[in-house]
Enzyme design. Sequence first.
Site, PDB file in Angstrom:
ATOM      1  N   ASP A 405      45.163  39.077  26.815  1.00 42.83           N
ATOM      2  CA  ASP A 405      44.706  37.520  27.557  1.00 42.83           C
ATOM      3  C   ASP A 405      45.283  37.818  28.878  1.00 42.83           C
ATOM      4  O   ASP A 405      45.869  37.991  29.758  1.00 42.83           O
ATOM      5  CB  ASP A 405      44.675  36.448  27.370  1.00 42.83           C
ATOM      6  N   GLU A 408      44.232  35.226  35.602  1.00 39.75           N
ATOM      7  CA  GLU A 408      43.766  34.715  36.283  1.00 39.75           C
ATOM      8  C   GLU A 408      44.528  33.898  37.280  1.00 39.75           C
ATOM      9  O   GLU A 408      44.618  33.485  37.858  1.00 39.75           O
ATOM     10  CB  GLU A 408      42.564  33.789  35.089  1.00 39.75           C
ATOM     11  N   ASP A 472      36.152  31.470  26.919  1.00 38.15           N
ATOM     12  CA  ASP A 472      36.262  30.426  25.619  1.00 38.15           C
ATOM     13  C   ASP A 472      34.900  29.882  25.871  1.00 38.15           C
ATOM     14  O   ASP A 472      35.055  28.832  26.615  1.00 38.15           O
ATOM     15  CB  ASP A 472      37.862  30.096  26.727  1.00 38.15           C
TER      16      ASP A 472
END
Length: 679
Positions: A405, A408, A472
Amino acid sequence: MTSLQSDLSAPELILLQDGFTLCWQQRLILRHSAEAPCLWIGAGEADIDMFRGNFSIKDRLNEKIALTTASVTQQGAGWDIFFTRGDAVNAMLTIRVDADGRLAIDVKNDSTSHNRIWLRLAAQPEDHIYGCGEQFSYFDLRGKPFPLWTSEQGVGRNKQTYVTWQADCKENAGGDYYWTFFPQPTFVSTQKYYCHVDNSCYMNFDFSAPDYHELAIWEDNATLRFECAETYIDLLEKLTGMLGRQPELPEWVYDGVTLGIQGGTEVCQQKLDTMRNGGVKVNGVWAQDWSGIRMTSFGKRVMWNWKWNSELYPDLKNRIRQWNREGVQFLSYINPYVASDRDLCEEAARHGYLAKDAAGQDYLVEFGEFYGGVVDLTNPEAYAWFKEVIKKNLIELGCNGWMADFGEYLPTDTRLYNGVSAEIMHNAWPALWAKCNYEALEESGKLGEILFFMRAGSTGSQKYSVMMWAGDQNVDWSLDDGLASVVPAALSLAMTGHGLHHSDIGGYTTLFGMQRSKELLLRWCDFSAFTPMMRTHEGNRPGDNWQFDSDAETIAHFARMTTVFTTLKPYIKQAVAQNARTGLPVMRPLFLHYEDDAHTYRLKYQYLFGRDLLVAPVYAEDCREWALYLPQDSWINAWTGEQHCGGGELTVEAPIGKPPVFYRADSDWAALFGSLRHI
C-alpha cells in the site's frame, strides 16, 4: 523553406522564414515561429503543503518568457536548436534519434535563474489523447489540463458534489478530477504516436488548445521520447518495450475470489467456511490486519509494524499451511512506513534508515491520529533492510501475497540519503517501492508464485508492480469516485503501459454517511468477474457496509460470479500471458481492435476483456436495463445467446448477476463463452 532531412524514417526539420517545423514519421511534432513560439521558460517557487497524503500545490511564478528566436545547428543526423529572447534568456533543444531508434528531444534551460519549462507540441483539433497514468474521471484527456503528482485520489473527486465539499471542509481531502495515485508523464495520441517525458518532477500536461499540447515541467531539463506505429496494438508493444511489462500472474489468482477478512484467525476460518459451504470459489484470504489493528476516528486501521501479531492471529503459520493444502492462499499487508510507537520504527531509527527533516532529525509523518517514519529507500542499507523485513516477516511466514500500500506520502521537505530533492523524488517513490517488493520476490525465488498489488505508481511501475488495484473508491454510485470510475482508471493505465488492474469489490471509503448497499456490492462483484482478479474489501468502517456474507442471497451471488470467473480461467490466462509477452492489456479500450469506428474513441465505461469479450458494467442504482455500444462485428449475448451484428447502440436486459457481456461469434473461445449461459 529548407528541409534538412529527406529520409522519411528519420526526423525532418524544415526551416521557415521565422521558425521551423519538426516532423517524425509524417507526424508534425513541433511548430515554431516568433508569433507562436514552442518554448517558454520561467522562474517559480513551489508551494506544496501535504496533509495525510492530500496536497495543495501552487506555483509562485515570477515570470514566463516566450523564447521567440531560434537558430539551428545540425549535429550529425540531428540538430541543436538555440532559443533566445534578448541577451540574457536562452535554452536549447537537442533533436536526435536515440540508441533504440526513438525520436528524443532533450530540452535544457541554460538560464540559472529559471527553473520552469513549457514546451508546446503540435496537435490537430481532431486528436484524442489517452494515458497520463491512472485517470478516474476522464479517459479521453483532450480538452483539459492534467497535473501529474502522486497523491491520495481524493474523496468524491468532483468539486460539484456534496461529498467532495464535505471532505474538503474536513481536511482538504475532496480532490479533483486529476487527483490520482498513479500519474505518469506519458500520453498516446490518435496520430498513433506516444510521448514520454523522462523526468519525475511535478508536471502539468494541458490538452486544452486545439492546435498544441502544452507540457509544463517544474525543472530546468527533461528528455521527451516518441515512437510511432501503424496500429495502437503495435504502439503499445513499443511503449511497454521501453517501460517494461508485468510478469504472468500466479496460477491461483484465477481460482476464485480473494476474501478480504479482518478480526483474527478464527474469524477468517469461519468466514472462509461459510463462503465455501455456500459454493463460492475462494482462492485466498486477505487479512490486512495480520500485524494488528489501531482504531481511529476514520475507522479500523492496520498496525504499521510489519510483524505477525500472534495474539490476534494465533497459530497463523500452521493455519496457512492448512489453507494452502486446501487451495487457499494467505495474503497480508505492508507499506513503506513504520509506526513511530512500535519497535520496527525504533530499529530503523537506530540504524539511521529513516528519511530526515531539515534539522537532521527523523521525519515523522502524521497519518491520521498516529505518526510514521519514512523508510529511506534511497539509502542502499535501508532499502536492503526493508527488503529483508519483507522476506523474513511475510515470505518466511508463508504469505502468498500482500497489498503493498501507499507510496504517495513522501513530503517535499524531506531530506533523503541520495541528496536528490524530495520534490523530484516524490513521483519516483512509488516505483522505487514497487522495485523493493519485486526484488524481495525475485531474490526469494517466489516471482510467479507470490502476488503483491499496489495502488501508487509512476514511470517504472510497469516493470516492477506485478498487479495494480484502483485504490479507495467510495462505497457509492458516483461517477468520479464509485464503481464507474474504475473502468476509465483501468483503460487509462492500459494506455500508459500497465495492463493488469482490479479493484476492491464494493469500494472502500465509508465516510459522511455513506453505506455500501447490497445492490452496489453485487453489481461490483458482477464487474469484477470480468477483470484479471477478484478481491473483496470490508471498507474502513466494516459495520456500516453490506458484506459478502451478509445474507444467503449475497453468498449465492458470489458463488455464481466466482464460477463465471473460474470458467473463464483459460481465456483470462492467455490474455495475461499476451500482456506479459507484448504489452497488450487485459482490459482494453474498444478502439484497439476497432480503429476505424469513430464512436469507440469516446467510450470510457465499457471495455474489451481480452480480444473477444465486450463488457459494459452496470454502474447505476436500480437499473434492470442497460444501454451500450457494439462496434461492427458479429456479437452474441453471453447470457441469452442472442446474436447482434453491431455497429450501433443497443439496450439490453441487465439483471443482477447478468451484466451486459457479449462475445465475438467467430472467437476461438466461443464454446467456452457459450457455457456461461448454463451457470
